[in-house]
Design an enzyme around this catalytic site. Structure first.
Site, PDB file in Angstrom:
ATOM      1  N   SER A  70     -33.074 -80.130  11.938  1.00 44.54           N
ATOM      2  CA  SER A  70     -33.609 -78.791  12.239  1.00 44.54           C
ATOM      3  C   SER A  70     -34.752 -78.433  11.292  1.00 44.54           C
ATOM      4  O   SER A  70     -34.804 -78.911  10.161  1.00 44.54           O
ATOM      5  CB  SER A  70     -32.523 -77.733  12.097  1.00 44.54           C
ATOM      6  OG  SER A  70     -31.396 -78.058  12.863  1.00 44.54           O
TER       7      SER A  70
HETATM    8  N1  SAH Z   1     -27.335 -80.326  11.244  1.00 47.83           N
HETATM    9  C1  SAH Z   1     -28.413 -81.253  11.408  1.00 47.83           C
HETATM   10  C2  SAH Z   1     -28.993 -81.186  12.788  1.00 47.83           C
HETATM   11  C3  SAH Z   1     -28.583 -82.347  13.611  1.00 47.83           C
HETATM   12  S1  SAH Z   1     -29.119 -82.281  15.308  1.00 47.83           S
HETATM   13  C4  SAH Z   1     -29.449 -80.997  10.323  1.00 47.83           C
HETATM   14  O1  SAH Z   1     -29.078 -80.735   9.217  1.00 47.83           O
HETATM   15  O2  SAH Z   1     -30.624 -81.098  10.574  1.00 47.83           O
HETATM   16  C5  SAH Z   1     -27.605 -82.002  16.126  1.00 47.83           C
HETATM   17  C6  SAH Z   1     -26.555 -83.063  16.007  1.00 47.83           C
HETATM   18  O3  SAH Z   1     -25.460 -82.666  16.823  1.00 47.83           O
HETATM   19  C7  SAH Z   1     -26.958 -84.450  16.480  1.00 47.83           C
HETATM   20  O4  SAH Z   1     -26.818 -85.367  15.438  1.00 47.83           O
HETATM   21  C8  SAH Z   1     -25.958 -84.758  17.617  1.00 47.83           C
HETATM   22  O5  SAH Z   1     -25.563 -86.100  17.675  1.00 47.83           O
HETATM   23  C9  SAH Z   1     -24.812 -83.838  17.251  1.00 47.83           C
HETATM   24  N2  SAH Z   1     -23.882 -83.505  18.345  1.00 47.83           N
HETATM   25  C10 SAH Z   1     -24.144 -83.229  19.649  1.00 47.83           C
HETATM   26  N3  SAH Z   1     -23.006 -82.961  20.313  1.00 47.83           N
HETATM   27  C11 SAH Z   1     -21.979 -83.084  19.407  1.00 47.83           C
HETATM   28  C12 SAH Z   1     -20.550 -82.944  19.490  1.00 47.83           C
HETATM   29  N4  SAH Z   1     -19.933 -82.612  20.625  1.00 47.83           N
HETATM   30  N5  SAH Z   1     -19.840 -83.144  18.358  1.00 47.83           N
HETATM   31  C13 SAH Z   1     -20.445 -83.478  17.201  1.00 47.83           C
HETATM   32  N6  SAH Z   1     -21.775 -83.628  17.068  1.00 47.83           N
HETATM   33  C14 SAH Z   1     -22.541 -83.434  18.158  1.00 47.83           C
END
Ligand code: SAH
Length: 227
Positions: free
Chosen positions: A74
Site C-alpha cells: 500500500s
Molecule cells: N499489508 C500489505 C498490503 C498487501 S496487499 C502492506 O503492508 O503493504 C494485500 C494482500 O492481501 C496481498 O498480499 C494478498 O495476497 C492478501 N490477501 C488477499 N486475500 C486474502 C485472504 N483472504 N486472506 C489473507 N490474505 C489475503
C-alpha cells in the site's frame, strides 16, 4: 539542519534511506495532520527493506509498489490514514488481513509496542514467508505471520482490539465482526470497482456501527468471505 533532525540523523546514520524517509514523513505529517505516534512509527520502519530489491529507490515515493504474485504494498499515505482511523494504542492486540511483505504490520507493531501483538494473515505462502524473514531480520518479536484465509479472521487468537484488512472485501466479513472485542474498531476497504474505506465500531454492548471514510483502491480480498 535543525537540532531535532540532527539527532534523528545520528540515530539513523547507518540507514542511507533515512533522509528520503524523513522528507516523505514530514510531507505526510503536514498533509494528513498525523499524530505523533503514527509519524514516529513510520519514520522508524525502513519501507525500502519491505519492497523487492529493484524497487528500493522508489520506496519513499508516496505510491503503491509491486511485491510479486500480482500484489502491491500500500502507498504510505494509505498506511498512515488506516493507522489513524484505527486509533491504535500501546498494548493492543491487532489482527491484519493481507500481510503482503509485512510493512503495514511492522508500522502497527511499532505503535502497539512489546506489550501489544500483531497477528497478520496472508493467503499466499511465498509472501508470508518473505514477510516473516524481513520482520525477523528487523527484530519484530510482537508480530505473528499466519498463512491462511484471513477473510475468516483468525479465531485462535481472537478477540482483537483492532482489525484491519488491506484487500477489498465484497462486504464486511461476518467472522471479523465476531472476532472484534466490544469497544473495538475495524478499518477495511469494501467494494469491487468502486471501493470505500469503511470504519466499523463495536460498542461496549456489542452493537455495531459503520461509517464510510472515502473512496480507495485495493487489490481484491479472496477467500470464503472475499471475492
Ligand atoms: N499489508 C500489505 C498490503 C498487501 S496487499 C502492506 O503492508 O503493504 C494485500 C494482500 O492481501 C496481498 O498480499 C494478498 O495476497 C492478501 N490477501 C488477499 N486475500 C486474502 C485472504 N483472504 N486472506 C489473507 N490474505 C489475503
Amino acid at each position: 539542519m535543525g537540532k531535532e533532525k540532527d539527532q534523528e540523523m545520528n540515530d539513523n546514520s547507518f540507514d542511507p534511506y533515512f533522509e528520503k524517509r524523513f522528507r516523505l514523513m514530514e510531507r505526510l505529517k503536514d498533509e494528513l495532520n498525523l499524530s505523533e505516534k503514527v509519524y514516529k512509527a513510520m519514520l522508524k520502519v525502513p519501507r525500502h527493506l519491505f519492497v523487492p530489491f529493484n524497487y528500493r529507490d522508489d520506496a519513499y515515493a508516496d505510491t503503491p509498489l509491486p511485491i510479486g504474485k500480482d500484489q502491491t504494498i500500500s502507498a504510505p499515505h494509505m498506511v498512515a490514514i488506516m493507522c489513524e482511523l484505527l486509533d491504535l494504542e500501546e498494548g493492543q492486540k491487532v489482527l491484519e488481513v493481507g500481510t503482503g511483505r509485512g510493512y503495514h504490520a511492522a508500522v502497527v507493531a511499532e505503535i502497539v509496542g512489546e506489550k501489544g501483538k500483531v497477528v497478520t494473515v496472508e493467503r499466499i505462502p511465498e509472501l508470508a514467508e518473505k514477510a516473516r524473514e524481513i520482520l525477523e531480520a528487523l527484530g519484530y518479536k510482537n508480530v505473528m505471520v499466519v498463512v491462511g484465509d484471513g477473510s475468516k479472521g483468525f479465531e485462535e487468537e481472537a478477540p482483537y482490539d483492532r482489525i484491519f484488512v488491506t484487500a477489498s472485501a465484497p462486504d464486511v466479513p461476518k467472522p471479523l465482526i465476531q472476532q472484534l472485542k466490544a469497544g473495538g474498531k475495524m478499518v477495511l476497504p469494501v467494494g469491487n470497482f468502486m471501493q470505500n474505506l469503511v470504519v466499523v465500531e463495536k460498542d461496549e454492548k456489542g452493537e455495531v456501527k459503520r461509517r464510510t471514510w472515502g473512496a480507495v483502491r485495493f487489490v481484491p480480498l479472496m477467500g470464503e468471505y472475499g471475492f
